[in-house]
Design an enzyme around this catalytic site. Sequence first.
Site, PDB file in Angstrom:
ATOM      1  N   GLU A  54     -52.644  13.413 132.717  1.00  0.00           N
ATOM      2  CA  GLU A  54     -52.921  12.231 131.952  1.00  0.00           C
ATOM      3  C   GLU A  54     -51.723  11.170 132.630  1.00  0.00           C
ATOM      4  O   GLU A  54     -50.828  11.600 132.246  1.00  0.00           O
ATOM      5  CB  GLU A  54     -53.473  11.935 130.880  1.00  0.00           C
ATOM      6  CG  GLU A  54     -53.964  10.506 130.438  1.00  0.00           C
ATOM      7  CD  GLU A  54     -54.440  10.363 129.230  1.00  0.00           C
ATOM      8  OE1 GLU A  54     -55.107   9.605 128.620  1.00  0.00           O
ATOM      9  OE2 GLU A  54     -53.982  11.274 128.176  1.00  0.00           O
ATOM     10  N   LYS A 123     -62.169   7.225 131.923  1.00  0.00           N
ATOM     11  CA  LYS A 123     -61.922   7.602 130.428  1.00  0.00           C
ATOM     12  C   LYS A 123     -63.181   6.758 129.654  1.00  0.00           C
ATOM     13  O   LYS A 123     -63.013   5.703 129.614  1.00  0.00           O
ATOM     14  CB  LYS A 123     -60.681   7.589 129.782  1.00  0.00           C
ATOM     15  CG  LYS A 123     -60.382   8.385 128.449  1.00  0.00           C
ATOM     16  CD  LYS A 123     -59.040   8.101 128.153  1.00  0.00           C
ATOM     17  CE  LYS A 123     -58.849   8.794 126.889  1.00  0.00           C
ATOM     18  NZ  LYS A 123     -57.205   8.712 126.515  1.00  0.00           N
ATOM     19  N   CYS A 164     -58.370  13.386 128.030  1.00  0.00           N
ATOM     20  CA  CYS A 164     -57.667  13.597 126.765  1.00  0.00           C
ATOM     21  C   CYS A 164     -58.813  13.387 125.424  1.00  0.00           C
ATOM     22  O   CYS A 164     -59.410  14.475 125.075  1.00  0.00           O
ATOM     23  CB  CYS A 164     -56.597  12.444 126.803  1.00  0.00           C
ATOM     24  SG  CYS A 164     -55.355  12.619 125.276  1.00  0.00           S
TER      25      CYS A 164
END
Length: 287
Positions: A54, A123, A164
């Site tokens: 990331e 995301k 994440c």
Amino acid sequence: MASMSDNVSGAATKFRLALIQLAVSPLKASNLSKVRTLVKEAALKGAKVVALPECFNSPYGTNYFPEYAEKIPGESTQVLSEVAKEHGIHLIGGSIPEEDGGKLYNACTVFAPNGSMLMKYRKIHLFDIDVPGKICFRESEAFSPGSTMCTFDTPYCKIGIGICYDIRFAELAHVYTKRGCQLLVYPGAFSMTTGPAHWELLQRARAVDNQVYIAAVSPAHNENDSYVAWGHSSVVNPWGEVVAKAGSEETIIYADIDLKYLSDIRQQIPVLKQKRQDLYSVQAVQN
């Protein structure tokens, strides 16, 4: 005669995955240069799918994201395209801060061995947490959330992408599995609070829940960063075993993804074949 890595149809049942635990610096050009070097190293060691962490081109922090943000395609994705084509690999480009229409997104791009972009994932679940006395971080101060799940096909298997905080949401992994994914890759930068507690736990949970391989790739740990990542990139198999794991330093780890093994696990414990009961449709018994 077919080799051990081939099934009767000739499709490979094993392939090598590489996770690059990059030490991200404030210099974007340096980060991109290291990507070229480390992806080459991974490819020379047999990796067919390579993943970056990331925010691989930018320090992680809401104050950095606007400064480092790019359009897609742009400078960073051009590098990803070039190295994927040069080495004939599938390259999962971790994530970068993306600017589009006046908004910023935490975006992952994936490139094919011919250099073409296969997908872009933004995301969905933004990292907004407050653990008193330990960490308070609000990714939503800079980023807007994505709204679309993304998968891509390889000659080996279908792969799903999360970033994440997405790994905490079991529904996302389950939908990817229902869509035929056998490997889920999560570029991530867990903190020094959540990393030791939940990084490996969540990977093992998602792997066992869905009988898939889970790979999570972090930036390297650096005590001098304003946001210190836990590191410990790792790969977990469908039995819930950690089959590859990094320490905290910049490194590359490798795992041979065995799709025959995955199939065997699903046959031995056939949870995915059983109809899952919708608990919300069951009326509670009144006493």
